[in-house]
Design a protein around this motif. Structure first.
Motif, mmCIF file in Angstrom:
data_model
loop_
_atom_site.group_PDB
_atom_site.id
_atom_site.type_symbol
_atom_site.label_atom_id
_atom_site.label_comp_id
_atom_site.label_asym_id
_atom_site.label_seq_id
_atom_site.Cartn_x
_atom_site.Cartn_y
_atom_site.Cartn_z
ATOM 1 N N LYS A 1 2.341 1.740 -3.487
ATOM 2 C CA LYS A 1 1.351 2.341 -4.386
ATOM 3 C C LYS A 1 1.218 3.833 -4.118
ATOM 4 O O LYS A 1 1.145 4.637 -5.057
ATOM 5 N N SER A 2 1.199 4.218 -2.860
ATOM 6 C CA SER A 2 1.078 5.631 -2.495
ATOM 7 C C SER A 2 2.277 6.442 -2.991
ATOM 8 O O SER A 2 2.125 7.544 -3.531
ATOM 9 N N ASP B 1 0.831 -1.212 0.000
ATOM 10 C CA ASP B 1 0.000 0.000 0.000
ATOM 11 C C ASP B 1 0.862 1.258 0.000
ATOM 12 O O ASP B 1 0.580 2.220 -0.712
ATOM 13 N N ARG B 2 1.927 1.250 0.801
ATOM 14 C CA ARG B 2 2.835 2.410 0.813
ATOM 15 C C ARG B 2 3.542 2.573 -0.520
ATOM 16 O O ARG B 2 3.756 3.684 -0.989
ATOM 17 N N ASP C 1 2.033 6.877 -6.736
ATOM 18 C CA ASP C 1 1.059 7.934 -7.058
ATOM 19 C C ASP C 1 1.662 9.319 -6.824
ATOM 20 O O ASP C 1 1.455 10.239 -7.613
ATOM 21 N N GLU C 2 2.408 9.457 -5.734
ATOM 22 C CA GLU C 2 3.051 10.740 -5.417
ATOM 23 C C GLU C 2 4.067 11.119 -6.502
ATOM 24 O O GLU C 2 4.119 12.263 -6.958
#
Length: 193
Positions: A118-119, A115-116, A122-123
């Motif tokens: 993916k984050s 999840d991190r 995205d950033e």
């Protein structure tokens, strides 16, 4: 552009070297294994390993025993950086920055780490879009300034173009061989026109 950037571009222009670097970014390996994975002769791999090592992209990290000959040198990637290339109608710029590794917590279960990841992806994508928009604005501004500089003769125009690239009087003076105060007068005249 400095020699280090040319070396990076030279290393990345070759498809075999790119595949080798991608593989070595994931795990350490040796020539025979790289040869089998990439589908290129071991002789060609050895040649590319020498080039990558001389350019500082990889280093040997030891050796492993071989049942059919001398120990095999194991290679690992190194010299990590991020490279941006801006190629627009009005300017070209290549920059290299070392990767900064912050002291963030990388603990957690596999799902939370994914999840991190993916984050962070995205950033990075969001920053890339914003950067692309800023490069477009820069390109349009340079285009307008170059239109205005076209009214000057070749020598003055060269000084102005150098200034638009560097935005620094002393660097322009060094590049053109002019005294800094003369560069300041030329740019001052351009700005006041």
């Amino acid at each position: 552009m400095d020699d280090e950037l040319w070396n990076i571009l030279m290393a990345l222009e070759n498809g075999t070297r790119r595949e080798m670097l991608k593989t070595l970014a994931n795990y350490d390996s040796y020539a025979l294994e790289l040869s089998k994975m990439i589908g290129v002769s071991q002789q060609a791999i050895n040649k590319q390993l020498d080039i990558l090592e001389k350019l500082g992209f990889i280093s040997t990290s030891g050796s492993i025993p071989s049942t059919i000959g001398p120990p095999r040198k194991v290679y690992r990637s190194m010299g990590f950086s991020t490279i941006t290339i801006d190629y627009s109608r009005n300017f070209m710029e290549i920059k290299k920055r070392e990767i900064s590794y912050p002291d963030h917590d990388t603990e957690g279960n596999t799902l939370s780490l994914i999840d991190r990841l993916k984050s962070v992806n995205d950033e990075i994508e969001s920053l890339d879009r914003k950067r692309s928009e800023a490069v477009g604005r820069k390109d349009l501004i340079i285009e307008k300034l170059r239109e205005r500089a076209s009214e000057y003769d070749g020598f003055y125009r060269k000084v102005i173009y150098e200034y638009l690239e560097k935005l620094d009087f002393s660097e322009v003076a060094e590049e053109t061989g002019l005294p800094e105060d003369m560069v300041e007068r030329i740019i001052g005249k351009f700005i006041s026109s």
